[in-house]
Design an enzyme around this catalytic site. Structure first.
Site, short mmCIF file in Angstrom:
data_model
loop_
_atom_site.label_atom_id
_atom_site.label_comp_id
_atom_site.label_asym_id
_atom_site.label_seq_id
_atom_site.Cartn_x
_atom_site.Cartn_y
_atom_site.Cartn_z
N ASP A 14 70.73 -37.82 -26.74
CA ASP A 14 70.92 -37.91 -28.19
C ASP A 14 70.99 -39.35 -28.71
OD1 ASP A 14 71.07 -35.12 -28.17
OD2 ASP A 14 73.22 -35.17 -27.81
N LYS A 17 65.98 -40.57 -29.65
CA LYS A 17 64.63 -40.69 -29.08
C LYS A 17 63.57 -40.08 -29.98
CE LYS A 17 66.14 -38.34 -25.53
NZ LYS A 17 67.57 -38.27 -25.78
N GLY A 41 67.17 -31.58 -27.99
CA GLY A 41 67.14 -31.40 -29.44
C GLY A 41 66.82 -32.74 -30.06
N HIS A 42 65.62 -32.88 -30.58
CA HIS A 42 65.17 -34.17 -31.12
C HIS A 42 64.98 -34.06 -32.63
CE1 HIS A 42 63.41 -34.93 -26.82
NE2 HIS A 42 64.73 -34.97 -26.86
N GLN A 225 66.90 -35.81 -22.78
CA GLN A 225 68.23 -36.14 -22.23
C GLN A 225 68.38 -37.66 -22.06
OE1 GLN A 225 66.44 -33.32 -20.32
NE2 GLN A 225 67.24 -32.18 -22.03
#
Ligand code: GDP
Ligand code: IMO
Ligand code: MG
Length: 431
Positions: A14, A17, A41-42, A225
């Site tokens: 987080d 990225k 989750g991006h 990650q």
């Protein structure tokens, strides 16, 4: 040499990225995911519109950027179809912009049940996984019994492989975990309908990337990650089940390392972590809650609150070496606006000795007491600044100090969640 940039997280995920990959993707030809699954989750913010991507590479919102899912990624048929559907609702039709490798292992419903059952059994010592079945799916890959996308081409073969795999999973679920079991025909239908919808996007990804690399295309390899969640390098067992460090960009996409010209290490200007495990600079005080509130630190996948703390330069130094980071992108600098004092961890006290390196076992790591260097905070707003020269002097001093301690350039800085709230000091593609 190559014209490809690898983007990886240097902390516990987080780091921002997705936001940076979307920004850099505008001037590239392709974006490749090479590990992880829909545990990622991006978040990408364009104007008022927020999009969270889990499996699809963060280049998908840019026009004419081809997105690849390499064989290092574990693919949940349901999650991928639902993500494609959500993008379509927003007006992004993936059509042939997405290619998924024939070799990707599938994440099945039984993997999700196993993930949840294991966490439940671990109780207080649970890992705090995202509950998406990622760990069990990688276990089957390594055990050489995974269903891979390739297996979907032959229904008879799929049925027999799925049947024996579910026999094993359901045996474990029922007899060992005392949990509900997965249904064979539902799972088969899910695989078949996935294949029906996605078959034209299934590709020999290494071959496609080879053609792109040889034609001089600009390619971004997007990590999920963070380095400290790497199965080998991270705070084991409180890690994810894939290699999150830069070497995985090669193994997880099928392209040799000589093509990578630059590794961009993304680091938040402070540190966060979701789930269990050691976190020496964690702040369980009002500064920690302040960072969580101002930084809106809630998991993009599970919505869980993220633990927050000061920047850990010891950890960054290790991540720089483990990933051969060429330059750092420091994100969320704006979250520190207005603080009187900012701290950087430069070492630990471990068993009454001073160390400036990380012990790798989670138990040892847990016993580390951080040493801090204090820097003066700035009162001005950095939020939204796109020009380095316009940053307050004290913010520049913070950045300089990070460069001095880590011995690595801070080539990019992000000052807001928006698409172009980014400062570029050196473009990774012009290295
Ligand atoms: P990723 O998993 O590394 O892609 O990061 P996430 O999307 O899970 O989390 C990063 C969060 O910070 C998202 O909500 C972003 O919109 C937000 N964000 C990214 N960069 C910045 C920044 O420079 N400033 C602020 N305030 N928010 C940012
Ligand atoms: P992005 O790509 C932050 C964490 C989980 C848990 C551990 C294992 O958005 O940075 P898993 O479900 O992978 O078996 O969980 O890893 N984790 C993440 N933390 N960001 C992520 O992805 C994460 N993906 C997994 O919270 O501690
Ligand atoms: Mg995330």
């Amino acid at each position: 040499m190559g014209n490809s940039v690898v983007v990886i997280g240097m902390q516990w995920g987080d780091e921002g990225k997705g936001c940076i990959v979307d920004y850099l993707a505008e001037k590239t030809n392709a974006v490749v995911r090479f590990q992880g699954g829909h545990n990622a989750g991006h978040t990408i913010v364009i104007g008022e519109e927020k999009t969270v991507l889990h499996l699809i590479p963060s280049g998908i919102l840019q026009e004419d950027v081809k997105c690849y899912i390499g064989s290092g990624v574990v693919v949940s048929p349901k999650a991928l179809l639902s993500e494609i559907g959500q993008l379509k609702e927003k007006g992004f039709d993936i059509k042939d912009n997405l290619a998924v490798s024939t070799n990707c292992p599938l994440v099945l419903s039984s993997h999700v049940l196993l993930d949840k059952a294991r966490e439940k059994l671990l109780g207080r010592s649970s890992i705090g996984t995202t509950g998406r079945g990622i760990g069990p799916a990688y276990e089957d890959k390594v055990a050489r019994r995974a269903i891979r996308i390739n297996d979907l081409f032959d229904r008879g073969n799929l049925e027999s492989k799925l049947s024996s795999l579910l026999d094993l999973h359901n045996f474990l679920l029922k007899k060992y975990y005392n949990s509900e079991v997965a249904d064979f025909s539902l799972e088969l239908d899910s695989c078949l309908s996935f294949f029906d919808k996605i078959s034209s996007n299934i590709k020999d990804v290494p071959q496609e990337l080879r053609k792109l690399e040889l034609s001089g295309s600009k390619i971004l390899y997007e990590g999920a990650q963070g380095s400290m969640l790497d199965i080998d390098f991270g705070t084991y067992p409180y890690v994810t089940s894939s290699n999150t460090t830069a070497g995985s960009a090669s193994t997880g996409s099928g392209i040799g390392p000589k093509y990578f010209s630059y590794v961009l290490g993304i680091a938040k200007a402070y540190t966060t972590r979701v789930g269990s495990g050691p976190f020496p600079t964690e702040l369980n005080d009002h500064t920690g809650s302040y960072l969580a509130r101002v930084g809106a630190e809630f998991g993009a996948t599970t919505g869980r609150p993220r633990r927050c703390g000061w920047l850990d330069a010891v950890l960054l130094k290790r991540a720089i070496f483990a990933n051969s980071v060429t330059g750092i992108c420091l994100t969320k600098l704006d979250v520190l606006d207005g603080l009187d004092e900012i701290k950087i961890c430069t070492g630990y006290e471990y068993e009454r000795k001073v160390i400036d390196n990380l012990p790798l076992s989670a138990d040892q790591f847990d016993k580390c007491e951080p040493f801090y260097e204090s820097v003066k905070g700035w009162k001005e707003k950095t939020a939204g600044i796109k020009d380095y020269d316009l940053l307050p002097d004290l913010a520049k001093q913070y950045i300089n100090r990070i460069e001095e301690i880590t011995g690595t350039r801070v080539d990019m800085i992000s000052t807001g969640p928006g698409r172009d709230e980014v400062i570029i000091r050196k473009n990774p593609f012009n290295n």
